[in-house]
Write a protein that holds these residues in place. Structure first.
Motif, short mmCIF file in Angstrom:
data_model
loop_
_atom_site.label_atom_id
_atom_site.label_comp_id
_atom_site.label_asym_id
_atom_site.label_seq_id
_atom_site.Cartn_x
_atom_site.Cartn_y
_atom_site.Cartn_z
N MET A 170 9.77 10.18 -6.72
CA MET A 170 8.81 10.30 -5.63
C MET A 170 9.27 11.43 -4.70
O MET A 170 10.45 11.52 -4.35
CB MET A 170 8.72 8.99 -4.83
N ARG A 171 8.32 12.31 -4.33
CA ARG A 171 8.59 13.40 -3.41
C ARG A 171 7.69 13.26 -2.19
O ARG A 171 6.48 13.14 -2.34
CB ARG A 171 8.39 14.76 -4.10
N TRP A 172 8.29 13.26 -0.99
CA TRP A 172 7.55 13.01 0.23
C TRP A 172 7.71 14.17 1.22
O TRP A 172 8.83 14.66 1.42
CB TRP A 172 8.05 11.74 0.93
N LEU A 173 6.62 14.58 1.85
CA LEU A 173 6.64 15.40 3.06
C LEU A 173 6.18 14.49 4.18
O LEU A 173 5.00 14.09 4.22
CB LEU A 173 5.70 16.61 2.93
N CYS A 174 7.08 14.14 5.10
CA CYS A 174 6.79 13.15 6.13
C CYS A 174 6.65 13.80 7.49
O CYS A 174 7.63 14.24 8.10
CB CYS A 174 7.91 12.10 6.16
N LYS A 175 5.41 13.87 7.98
CA LYS A 175 5.14 14.42 9.30
C LYS A 175 5.21 13.30 10.34
O LYS A 175 5.25 12.13 10.02
CB LYS A 175 3.76 15.07 9.33
N ALA A 176 5.22 13.71 11.61
CA ALA A 176 5.25 12.74 12.70
C ALA A 176 3.90 12.05 12.85
O ALA A 176 2.89 12.50 12.32
CB ALA A 176 5.64 13.45 14.01
N ARG A 177 3.89 10.94 13.58
CA ARG A 177 2.68 10.17 13.91
C ARG A 177 1.85 9.79 12.68
O ARG A 177 0.69 10.18 12.57
CB ARG A 177 1.82 10.93 14.92
N PRO A 178 2.43 8.99 11.77
CA PRO A 178 1.67 8.54 10.60
C PRO A 178 0.65 7.47 10.97
O PRO A 178 0.71 6.91 12.06
CB PRO A 178 2.75 7.96 9.69
N VAL A 179 -0.25 7.23 10.06
CA VAL A 179 -1.29 6.23 10.28
C VAL A 179 -1.28 5.17 9.19
O VAL A 179 -1.32 3.98 9.47
CB VAL A 179 -2.68 6.90 10.35
N ALA A 180 -1.20 5.58 7.94
CA ALA A 180 -1.39 4.63 6.84
C ALA A 180 -0.14 3.83 6.51
O ALA A 180 -0.22 2.66 6.19
CB ALA A 180 -1.88 5.36 5.58
N LEU A 181 1.05 4.46 6.54
CA LEU A 181 2.25 3.76 6.10
C LEU A 181 3.44 4.18 6.96
O LEU A 181 3.96 5.29 6.81
CB LEU A 181 2.54 4.07 4.62
N ALA A 182 3.86 3.29 7.85
CA ALA A 182 5.04 3.55 8.66
C ALA A 182 6.29 3.31 7.83
O ALA A 182 6.28 2.51 6.89
CB ALA A 182 5.05 2.65 9.89
N ALA A 183 7.37 4.00 8.18
CA ALA A 183 8.61 3.86 7.41
C ALA A 183 9.10 2.43 7.39
O ALA A 183 9.64 1.95 6.39
CB ALA A 183 9.69 4.79 7.98
N ALA A 184 8.94 1.71 8.50
CA ALA A 184 9.40 0.33 8.56
C ALA A 184 8.65 -0.57 7.58
O ALA A 184 9.12 -1.64 7.21
CB ALA A 184 9.24 -0.21 9.98
N GLU A 185 7.45 -0.13 7.15
CA GLU A 185 6.66 -0.92 6.21
C GLU A 185 6.91 -0.53 4.77
O GLU A 185 6.42 -1.18 3.85
CB GLU A 185 5.16 -0.72 6.51
N ASN A 186 7.70 0.53 4.54
CA ASN A 186 7.91 1.04 3.18
C ASN A 186 9.07 0.31 2.50
O ASN A 186 10.06 0.91 2.07
CB ASN A 186 8.19 2.56 3.26
N ASP A 187 8.94 -1.01 2.39
CA ASP A 187 10.02 -1.83 1.84
C ASP A 187 10.30 -1.55 0.37
O ASP A 187 11.42 -1.73 -0.10
CB ASP A 187 9.70 -3.32 2.02
N GLU A 188 9.26 -1.13 -0.36
CA GLU A 188 9.46 -0.95 -1.79
C GLU A 188 10.41 0.21 -2.11
O GLU A 188 10.96 0.26 -3.21
CB GLU A 188 8.13 -0.73 -2.51
N GLU A 189 10.62 1.13 -1.17
CA GLU A 189 11.51 2.25 -1.48
C GLU A 189 12.91 1.78 -1.84
O GLU A 189 13.50 2.24 -2.81
CB GLU A 189 11.59 3.23 -0.30
N TRP A 190 13.47 0.85 -1.06
CA TRP A 190 14.83 0.39 -1.33
C TRP A 190 14.90 -0.37 -2.65
O TRP A 190 15.85 -0.25 -3.40
CB TRP A 190 15.33 -0.47 -0.17
N GLU A 191 13.85 -1.13 -2.95
CA GLU A 191 13.80 -1.82 -4.23
C GLU A 191 13.77 -0.82 -5.39
O GLU A 191 14.49 -0.96 -6.39
CB GLU A 191 12.57 -2.72 -4.29
N LEU A 192 12.95 0.24 -5.25
CA LEU A 192 12.81 1.22 -6.32
C LEU A 192 14.04 2.11 -6.43
O LEU A 192 14.42 2.51 -7.54
CB LEU A 192 11.55 2.05 -6.09
N LEU A 193 14.69 2.42 -5.32
CA LEU A 193 15.94 3.16 -5.37
C LEU A 193 16.99 2.38 -6.16
O LEU A 193 17.75 2.95 -6.95
CB LEU A 193 16.46 3.45 -3.96
N ALA A 194 17.02 1.07 -5.95
CA ALA A 194 17.97 0.23 -6.68
C ALA A 194 17.65 0.21 -8.17
O ALA A 194 18.56 0.05 -9.00
CB ALA A 194 17.94 -1.20 -6.12
N ARG A 195 16.38 0.41 -8.52
CA ARG A 195 15.99 0.44 -9.94
C ARG A 195 16.27 1.80 -10.59
O ARG A 195 16.15 1.95 -11.80
CB ARG A 195 14.49 0.16 -10.08
#
Length: 350
Positions: free
Chosen positions: A137-162
């Motif tokens: 996964m490749r991300w460009l993360c700008k300020a002031r998001p609307v759809a997905l805040a970093a605190a809600e991106n729980d699946e990233e840590w699960e997928l990193l572990a995979r």
């Protein structure tokens, strides 16, 4: 039973009969199986060509030609192998035809290239579907998001572990948000490769090299970002995003990410657990290169091949490659092109 090996039902009857009696002539087979003699001759010739029956070397003097069954394991294995190869070729042919069909559809229907989706919840769901099916996964993360805040991106840590690879570029304003430094530090410790830049041109998420999601506009007409990062959804109107499938447009988005990655500053977590290189306000800490490192870097910038560099430095080509790799690690570069860029940005050749 033997049709998968290319043996017809009547051929199988003749072969099974010969397996039982060991040896027989066409007339005997015809009488026992109730088949026309001419047809039996044809069937025996076909079985002989397939290696299932053989002719007796010395039939009785003046007698009819006799046939003997070959050992089933030795005779049928090559047929089954050829059948398997034929199925594999057929499978590949179907895949190729399917891809040509899809490519033809994309050429004639732009809707198959770019899909427009609307609504924060819809975008969030599509992002998660992309992540769970990806290897990188490749991300460009700008300020002031609307759809997905970093605190809600729980699946990233699960997928990193995979073992899913994450490469993320953060806009520095985003890193100034509440809790963001700790959040990014946690991601880096989990395996995320993170970099930072002053500003990003667009918010973008790329799954492998097959699909991307990038923002379009808000219904309210305000400038907003429908994907990624951290912060509250503080803008009115429903975000709209484009889902871009394999195409030259996707290739351009991938090139955009890679160019931003090459120019960004690597982030890392210090021994004390803090996120380093996030302020971007002052000059970078000075990096002192030894004279031989500076000379090696100048040869790389000049495009000199490894073999020629090794000759000039009086070392092995493997040593040259190891030293270049060390420089790439110090610069946080994945490729030599990125190394040259970082060297210029950091003034290593000044």
């Amino acid at each position: 039973m033997l049709e998968a090996a290319g043996v017809g039902a009547v051929e199988e009857r003749v072969y099974r009969f010969l397996v039982g009696v060991r040896e027989a002539d066409a007339a005997g087979i015809s009488a026992q199986l109730g088949l026309d003699v001419a047809r039996v001759h044809w069937l025996l010739a076909s079985l002989h060509d397939k290696g299932l029956v053989g002719r007796v070397a010395e039939p009785p003097e003046g007698g009819p030609e006799r046939y003997v069954a070959m050992a089933p394991d030795a005779a049928l294995r090559p047929l089954l192998l050829r059948g398997h190869e034929a199925l594999e070729w057929a499978r590949r042919g179907v895949e190729q035809l399917a891809e040509e069909y899809r490519a033809g559809g994309r050429r004639h229907d732009a809707g198959q290239l770019v899909e427009v989706i609307t609504g924060a919840s819809v975008i969030r769901q599509r992002l998660r579907q992309m992540a769970y099916g990806a290897g990188e996964m490749r991300w460009l993360c700008k300020a002031r998001p609307v759809a997905l805040a970093a605190a809600e991106n729980d699946e990233e840590w699960e997928l990193l572990a995979r073992g899913v690879r994450y490469r993320t570029i953060y806009e520095r304003e985003l890193l100034e948000g509440p809790g963001m430094v700790d959040n990014v530090a946690r991601s880096i410790r989990a395996g995320e490769q993170a970099r930072a830049v002053g500003t990003l041109p667009v918010r973008l998420v790329i799954a492998d090299s097959s699909m991307a999601i990038c923002p379009l506009v808000y219904e309210s007409g305000e400038d907003g970002d429908p994907v990624g990062g951290a912060g509250p959804a503080d803008r009115v109107g429903e975000p709209t995003a484009a889902v871009v499938h394999s195409s030259s447009l996707l290739d351009a988005l991938i090139a955009l990410f890679e160019s931003q990655w090459a120019a960004a500053t690597p982030l890392h977590v210090t021994d004390s657990g803090e996120l380093a290189d996030v302020d971007g306000g002052g000059p970078r800490p000075a990096v002192h290169l030894a004279d031989d490192e500076r000379y090696l870097l100048s040869l790389i910038v000049a495009g000199v091949a490894d073999k020629a560099i090794a000759s000039q430095l009086w070392v092995s080509q493997r040593t040259v490659q190891r030293r270049i790799q060390a420089l790439m690690q110090r610069a946080g570069a994945l490729t030599r092109t990125q190394l040259v860029w970082q060297a210029a940005q950091r003034g290593w050749l000044a």
